[in-house]
Design a protein around this motif. Structure first.
Motif, PDB file in Angstrom:
ATOM      1  N   MET A   1     -74.293  43.652  37.004  1.00  0.00           N
ATOM      2  CA  MET A   1     -74.769  44.865  37.619  1.00  0.00           C
ATOM      3  C   MET A   1     -73.711  45.456  38.564  1.00  0.00           C
ATOM      4  N   ILE A   2     -73.040  44.586  39.303  1.00  0.00           N
ATOM      5  CA  ILE A   2     -72.033  45.048  40.242  1.00  0.00           C
ATOM      6  C   ILE A   2     -70.842  45.645  39.488  1.00  0.00           C
ATOM      7  N   HIS A   3     -70.542  45.106  38.317  1.00  0.00           N
ATOM      8  CA  HIS A   3     -69.439  45.626  37.519  1.00  0.00           C
ATOM      9  C   HIS A   3     -69.718  47.065  37.081  1.00  0.00           C
ATOM     10  N   VAL A   4     -70.931  47.348  36.739  1.00  0.00           N
ATOM     11  CA  VAL A   4     -71.301  48.703  36.312  1.00  0.00           C
ATOM     12  C   VAL A   4     -71.168  49.680  37.483  1.00  0.00           C
ATOM     13  N   ILE A   5     -71.609  49.298  38.650  1.00  0.00           N
ATOM     14  CA  ILE A   5     -71.518  50.158  39.833  1.00  0.00           C
ATOM     15  C   ILE A   5     -70.053  50.387  40.206  1.00  0.00           C
ATOM     16  N   LEU A   6     -69.231  49.339  40.169  1.00  0.00           N
ATOM     17  CA  LEU A   6     -67.803  49.490  40.471  1.00  0.00           C
ATOM     18  C   LEU A   6     -67.109  50.378  39.433  1.00  0.00           C
ATOM     19  N   PHE A   7     -67.456  50.174  38.168  1.00  0.00           N
ATOM     20  CA  PHE A   7     -66.869  50.999  37.111  1.00  0.00           C
ATOM     21  C   PHE A   7     -67.238  52.472  37.304  1.00  0.00           C
ATOM     22  N   THR A   8     -68.487  52.742  37.639  1.00  0.00           N
ATOM     23  CA  THR A   8     -68.946  54.111  37.883  1.00  0.00           C
ATOM     24  C   THR A   8     -68.235  54.715  39.100  1.00  0.00           C
ATOM     25  N   ALA A   9     -68.053  53.946  40.147  1.00  0.00           N
ATOM     26  CA  ALA A   9     -67.370  54.427  41.342  1.00  0.00           C
ATOM     27  C   ALA A   9     -65.904  54.738  41.036  1.00  0.00           C
ATOM     28  N   VAL A  10     -65.249  53.900  40.246  1.00  0.00           N
ATOM     29  CA  VAL A  10     -63.850  54.132  39.886  1.00  0.00           C
ATOM     30  C   VAL A  10     -63.732  55.410  39.051  1.00  0.00           C
ATOM     31  N   ILE A  11     -64.629  55.601  38.097  1.00  0.00           N
ATOM     32  CA  ILE A  11     -64.613  56.811  37.266  1.00  0.00           C
ATOM     33  C   ILE A  11     -64.846  58.046  38.138  1.00  0.00           C
ATOM     34  N   ALA A  12     -65.804  57.967  39.062  1.00  0.00           N
ATOM     35  CA  ALA A  12     -66.084  59.098  39.960  1.00  0.00           C
ATOM     36  C   ALA A  12     -64.868  59.391  40.844  1.00  0.00           C
ATOM     37  N   LEU A  13     -64.186  58.358  41.315  1.00  0.00           N
ATOM     38  CA  LEU A  13     -62.996  58.544  42.133  1.00  0.00           C
ATOM     39  C   LEU A  13     -61.875  59.188  41.324  1.00  0.00           C
ATOM     40  N   LEU A  14     -61.687  58.764  40.094  1.00  0.00           N
ATOM     41  CA  LEU A  14     -60.663  59.362  39.237  1.00  0.00           C
ATOM     42  C   LEU A  14     -60.954  60.834  38.957  1.00  0.00           C
ATOM     43  N   ILE A  15     -62.203  61.151  38.706  1.00  0.00           N
ATOM     44  CA  ILE A  15     -62.582  62.550  38.473  1.00  0.00           C
ATOM     45  C   ILE A  15     -62.331  63.377  39.726  1.00  0.00           C
ATOM     46  N   PHE A  16     -62.674  62.825  40.886  1.00  0.00           N
ATOM     47  CA  PHE A  16     -62.460  63.529  42.148  1.00  0.00           C
ATOM     48  C   PHE A  16     -60.975  63.810  42.377  1.00  0.00           C
ATOM     49  N   VAL A  17     -60.131  62.821  42.158  1.00  0.00           N
ATOM     50  CA  VAL A  17     -58.688  62.987  42.348  1.00  0.00           C
ATOM     51  C   VAL A  17     -58.137  64.000  41.356  1.00  0.00           C
ATOM     52  N   TYR A  18     -58.561  63.948  40.125  1.00  0.00           N
ATOM     53  CA  TYR A  18     -58.103  64.894  39.106  1.00  0.00           C
ATOM     54  C   TYR A  18     -58.505  66.328  39.460  1.00  0.00           C
ATOM     55  N   MET A  19     -59.740  66.520  39.905  1.00  0.00           N
ATOM     56  CA  MET A  19     -60.220  67.857  40.262  1.00  0.00           C
ATOM     57  C   MET A  19     -59.458  68.406  41.465  1.00  0.00           C
ATOM     58  N   ARG A  20     -59.163  67.569  42.443  1.00  0.00           N
ATOM     59  CA  ARG A  20     -58.380  68.028  43.606  1.00  0.00           C
ATOM     60  C   ARG A  20     -56.977  68.436  43.178  1.00  0.00           C
ATOM     61  N   HIS A  21     -56.383  67.669  42.256  1.00  0.00           N
ATOM     62  CA  HIS A  21     -55.045  67.982  41.759  1.00  0.00           C
ATOM     63  C   HIS A  21     -55.047  69.333  41.030  1.00  0.00           C
ATOM     64  N   ILE A  22     -56.016  69.552  40.183  1.00  0.00           N
ATOM     65  CA  ILE A  22     -56.120  70.809  39.439  1.00  0.00           C
ATOM     66  C   ILE A  22     -56.343  71.977  40.399  1.00  0.00           C
ATOM     67  N   THR A  23     -57.188  71.792  41.408  1.00  0.00           N
ATOM     68  CA  THR A  23     -57.465  72.857  42.368  1.00  0.00           C
ATOM     69  C   THR A  23     -56.220  73.220  43.164  1.00  0.00           C
ATOM     70  N   LYS A  24     -55.465  72.231  43.614  1.00  0.00           N
ATOM     71  CA  LYS A  24     -54.238  72.509  44.358  1.00  0.00           C
ATOM     72  C   LYS A  24     -53.217  73.230  43.482  1.00  0.00           C
ATOM     73  N   ARG A  25     -53.097  72.818  42.245  1.00  0.00           N
ATOM     74  CA  ARG A  25     -52.144  73.461  41.346  1.00  0.00           C
ATOM     75  C   ARG A  25     -52.552  74.907  41.070  1.00  0.00           C
ATOM     76  N   ARG A  26     -53.833  75.147  40.842  1.00  0.00           N
ATOM     77  CA  ARG A  26     -54.325  76.498  40.598  1.00  0.00           C
ATOM     78  C   ARG A  26     -54.151  77.369  41.845  1.00  0.00           C
ATOM     79  N   ARG A  27     -54.408  76.825  43.016  1.00  0.00           N
ATOM     80  CA  ARG A  27     -54.263  77.563  44.263  1.00  0.00           C
ATOM     81  C   ARG A  27     -52.802  77.945  44.502  1.00  0.00           C
TER      82      ARG A  27
END
Length: 75
Positions: A1-27
């Motif tokens: 169960m903990i592995h699933v939560i950690l995996f979900t958190a890592v995916i959410a963190l990667l998406i967050f970092v990617y979106m910030r990168h795209i926003t800065k580049r577009r800006r």
């Protein structure tokens, strides 16, 4: 169960970092866009063209009131 939560958190963190990168580049790409300046330069070009046309032809259009049945009046 903990592995699933950690995996979900890592995916959410990667998406967050990617979106910030795209926003800065577009800006950074759109930082030099000045819509007001572009509008004014476009309007000046149209006004200059209209003035030149009126000087060449001698015809001047008159705009009347908004709800009038007459759109233009010739001299």
């Amino acid at each position: 169960m903990i592995h699933v939560i950690l995996f979900t958190a890592v995916i959410a963190l990667l998406i967050f970092v990617y979106m910030r990168h795209i926003t800065k580049r577009r800006r950074s790409k759109t930082a030099d866009i000045d819509s007001v300046r572009d509008f004014h330069s476009s309007y000046d070009r149209i006004r200059t063209r209209r003035d030149l046309r009126d000087k060449e032809s001698g015809y001047r259009s008159y705009v009347t009131k908004y709800n009038s049945s007459e759109d233009y009046r010739e001299r």
